[in-house]
Structure formats: C-alpha cells, structure tokens
Scaffold this active site. Sequence first.
Site, short mmCIF file in Angstrom:
data_model
loop_
_atom_site.label_atom_id
_atom_site.label_comp_id
_atom_site.label_asym_id
_atom_site.label_seq_id
_atom_site.Cartn_x
_atom_site.Cartn_y
_atom_site.Cartn_z
N GLY A 12 26.21 72.52 102.62
CA GLY A 12 24.99 72.57 103.42
C GLY A 12 23.87 73.21 102.61
O GLY A 12 23.99 73.39 101.39
N LEU A 14 22.50 76.39 102.58
CA LEU A 14 22.79 77.69 101.97
C LEU A 14 23.98 77.59 101.01
O LEU A 14 23.95 78.16 99.91
CB LEU A 14 23.06 78.73 103.07
N ASP A 36 38.52 73.09 107.57
CA ASP A 36 37.69 72.99 108.78
C ASP A 36 37.96 74.27 109.57
O ASP A 36 39.10 74.53 109.97
CB ASP A 36 38.11 71.74 109.58
N ALA A 60 28.53 76.37 110.33
CA ALA A 60 28.08 76.68 111.69
C ALA A 60 27.85 75.37 112.43
O ALA A 60 27.65 74.32 111.80
CB ALA A 60 26.78 77.48 111.65
N THR A 101 21.85 84.61 112.99
CA THR A 101 20.54 83.99 113.24
C THR A 101 19.55 84.90 113.94
O THR A 101 19.94 85.76 114.75
CB THR A 101 20.77 82.72 114.09
N ASP A 102 18.28 84.65 113.67
CA ASP A 102 17.18 85.29 114.40
C ASP A 102 17.20 84.95 115.89
O ASP A 102 16.63 85.66 116.70
CB ASP A 102 15.84 84.84 113.79
N TYR A 125 23.69 78.29 121.73
CA TYR A 125 23.82 78.51 120.28
C TYR A 125 23.70 79.99 119.96
O TYR A 125 24.55 80.58 119.27
CB TYR A 125 22.74 77.72 119.53
N LYS A 129 26.53 82.58 118.44
CA LYS A 129 26.38 83.28 117.16
C LYS A 129 26.50 84.80 117.37
O LYS A 129 27.08 85.50 116.54
CB LYS A 129 25.02 82.95 116.53
N1 LIG Z 1 19.15 76.31 109.14
C1 LIG Z 1 18.50 77.30 109.74
O1 LIG Z 1 17.32 77.19 110.02
C2 LIG Z 1 19.22 78.58 110.08
C3 LIG Z 1 18.51 79.61 110.70
C4 LIG Z 1 19.17 80.81 110.99
C5 LIG Z 1 20.50 80.96 110.67
N2 LIG Z 1 21.17 79.91 110.09
C6 LIG Z 1 22.59 80.08 109.77
O2 LIG Z 1 22.73 79.98 108.38
C7 LIG Z 1 24.03 79.44 108.07
C8 LIG Z 1 23.87 78.31 107.06
O3 LIG Z 1 23.00 77.33 107.60
P1 LIG Z 1 22.59 76.02 106.79
O4 LIG Z 1 21.18 75.76 107.13
O5 LIG Z 1 23.02 76.13 105.39
O6 LIG Z 1 23.49 74.95 107.55
P2 LIG Z 1 23.86 73.46 107.12
O7 LIG Z 1 22.96 72.99 106.07
O8 LIG Z 1 24.00 72.67 108.37
O9 LIG Z 1 25.31 73.65 106.48
C9 LIG Z 1 26.40 74.00 107.27
C10 LIG Z 1 27.63 73.49 106.59
O10 LIG Z 1 28.77 73.87 107.36
C11 LIG Z 1 29.65 72.77 107.45
N3 LIG Z 1 30.45 72.87 108.65
C12 LIG Z 1 30.05 72.69 109.92
N4 LIG Z 1 31.10 72.87 110.75
C13 LIG Z 1 32.17 73.15 109.96
C14 LIG Z 1 33.52 73.42 110.22
N5 LIG Z 1 34.02 73.39 111.47
N6 LIG Z 1 34.36 73.69 109.19
C15 LIG Z 1 33.90 73.69 107.91
N7 LIG Z 1 32.61 73.43 107.61
C16 LIG Z 1 31.75 73.15 108.62
C17 LIG Z 1 28.73 71.56 107.46
O11 LIG Z 1 29.47 70.43 107.06
P3 LIG Z 1 28.94 68.96 107.45
O12 LIG Z 1 27.86 68.68 106.46
O13 LIG Z 1 30.18 68.16 107.29
O14 LIG Z 1 28.45 69.03 108.86
C18 LIG Z 1 27.66 71.97 106.46
O15 LIG Z 1 28.07 71.65 105.14
C19 LIG Z 1 24.65 79.06 109.40
O16 LIG Z 1 25.49 80.10 109.83
C20 LIG Z 1 23.46 78.98 110.35
O17 LIG Z 1 23.82 79.26 111.70
C21 LIG Z 1 20.55 78.74 109.77
#
Ligand SMILES: NC(=O)c1ccc[n+]([C@@H]2O[C@H](COP(=O)([O-])OP(=O)(O)OC[C@H]3O[C@@H](n4cnc5c(N)ncnc54)[C@H](OP(=O)(O)O)[C@@H]3O)[C@@H](O)[C@H]2O)c1
Length: 300
Positions: A12, A14, A36, A60, A101-102, A125, A129
């Site tokens: 993903g 991050l 998973d 997530a 998350t915020d 959500y 979290k």
């Molecule tokens: N994005 C934001 O704006 C934001 C804001 C605040 C906090 N966060 C937190 O920051 C963290 C990273 O976010 P991100 O933006 O990097 O998210 P992302 O781009 O959606 O990446 C999440 C990754 O987790 C994988 N995943 C989802 N469910 C899974 C599971 N059951 N088992 C194993 N892998 C799984 C996804 O795989 P697939 O590609 O196969 O779905 C994806 O590769 C998360 O905890 C999120 O809640 C994000």
Amino acid sequence: MGGIVLLIGGYGQLGTAIRRRWTGAQIVAPPRDELDIENGESVRRAFERYRPALVVNCAAFHDVDRCEREPERAFAVNAYAVRALTHRCAEFDAAFVTISTDYVFDGRAARPYTESDAEHPLSAYAASKLAGEAAARMGGRVYVVRTCGVYGHAEHRDKPSFIDRVVARAAAGERVTISPEIVASPTFAGHLADALRSLAETGNYGLYHAVNEGPVSWFDFAAEAMRQAGVSAKPVPGSAPVRSGAAARPQYSALDCTKLARLGIRLRIWQEGIRDYLAERAVPAGGLFLDAEVSRSSAP
Ligand SMILES: NC(=O)c1ccc[n+]([C@@H]2O[C@H](COP(=O)([O-])OP(=O)(O)OC[C@H]3O[C@@H](n4cnc5c(N)ncnc54)[C@H](OP(=O)(O)O)[C@@H]3O)[C@@H](O)[C@H]2O)c1
C-alpha cells in the site's frame, strides 16, 4: 536495525514507502495472499517462518464509507487482527509498530490534537481503529502511531492520490471544488516512513502522532499541489454534495507531534511533503529499490 522486519500491508502507500526508504533493513513483505491478518493461521505461519525482531502493520480496512456498512469487517481487520498481532509479537518477543488515524477524534478542537486529548470516534472505521489502538497498547513493546491524510505511491494499486486527482482534473480544465473548512494534517508517506524508522530505533514505546507539520485546509493543500505541479488553475471553494450513507468525518483533525519531536524526530512541513511526493513521481520505476534489502517472499 537488527533482525528481520516483518512488514504487513507492504504494497500500500505507507508499506511501499517503507520498502523503498528503510535502506539496509532486512525487510520481509509477504503479499496478502500469503499473510492475511484476518487469517490467524497465516499470521502464525509468518511469525514461525521469519521470527521477526520487528513487525510493522500497515494493513487496514480504511474505506471509511464501506466500514460504515461493514462494521464487523472493520473490527475484524482494524481491531481483532491487531490484537492477535500484538499477542504474536509478545509470544515471539518482537517489537510492534501499528498505524492509527486522526479520525479517532471528533473534530471539535480549535488546535491540533495531542496524544492526551480525549477520543470520540464518529464512524465505524474510527471506532474500529480506536479499538485496535487499545488492544495494541496492552502489549509490551508497541508503538501506536496516529497519522492523517496519507498520500504516496502504492505499488499494488492504481488508485490515484488526492494530489493526482486534483492536478489531473485541473490540467484537464475541470472545475476543482474543495471545502476550505476541512482542516487536517496531510502527510507524505515517505516522510512518515522515515519517522517510523527513527521511532522504532528509540525503544520509547507508546502512542505517538506523526504527520507533516502544520495544519492546512484541503483547499489550501490542493491549491499548493496544483501550483507545485505547474497547473495554472486554482481550486474553487465549496462543499462536495453529501453522499447518502457516507460516514461522518471530523471537520478538523490536525495532529500535534510535540511528543515525537521530544525524541528528536520531526516530519517536514506540509508543502515539502507535496514537493517530495511530486519529485518521487519523477523517479523511474524500480530506481528507488536499488540499495534496499527487500525480499518479497513466496508461500512456504
Ligand atoms: N490513507 C490515509 O489517508 C490514512 C489516514 C490515516 C491513517 N491511515 C492508516 O495508515 C495505515 C496505512 O495506510 P495506507 O494509506 O498505506 O493504506 P493502503 O494504501 O490502503 O495500504 C493498506 C495495505 O494493507 C493491505 N491489507 C488490507 N487488508 C489486509 C489484510 N487483511 N491482511 C493483509 N494485508 C491487508 C492492502 O492490501 P490490498 O492492496 O490487497 O488491499 C494494502 O496493501 C493504515 O493503518 C491506515 O488506517 C491512513
């Protein structure tokens, strides 16, 4: 950083940034079909196979509107799976970093939220979290890191970031309407990845906020992204129509990083997040991976 880093959600936004930027670290990033976090057996296998010194959970279920419709799944991924990972880390004596998350806040504050401010989640959500945070914080060597508005280059996903979308629409001559009223701390995944590495090396476990410096409205953020991308158009202030069934979101969710700064770890100001994101986009695919020791494992 000694020992294996087991990176979950490593493809993903991050996770991709961590794989690119934690050079010299021995990272194992199993794809989701191998690990998973909803599948306890696959988690157990991964811990037994890799015996990690550090586990970083970037996985997530964070489609906020879908979480509202599927709260059981939100809790399964964001809370119960995090609890199970916390237990496995204790069993295997691994340190643990997990991301929150915020959105745990309700947005009524008039200044950036600190780690000691009261949470009040507005959505399924956010509640899931927050439950994940509580479960992780029961573990011994755990960093729970809240961030906000993450944008970066995800290797396994075509979904454009907020910056890509506004720049593309403006460049195509479309009107880009954005609310000046929603204020947050949008954060470049690359800067967050650097901060997480520094934090994981401190041994100062606990709850932290980690975002690019400076509260900013999404309107000003979009205007600056368009300017830096060389698009002459400007966004138009206004509100997007509220979709039926959309989850509630905080209007204000900027985070205060003083606690992290006390450890000497600072993320750059938000304008530099945009700058570094746009610069990274210009790097040819694969070019950033040269000196990282990254292995993408296959199933045992
Ligand atoms: N994005 C934001 O704006 C934001 C804001 C605040 C906090 N966060 C937190 O920051 C963290 C990273 O976010 P991100 O933006 O990097 O998210 P992302 O781009 O959606 O990446 C999440 C990754 O987790 C994988 N995943 C989802 N469910 C899974 C599971 N059951 N088992 C194993 N892998 C799984 C996804 O795989 P697939 O590609 O196969 O779905 C994806 O590769 C998360 O905890 C999120 O809640 C994000």
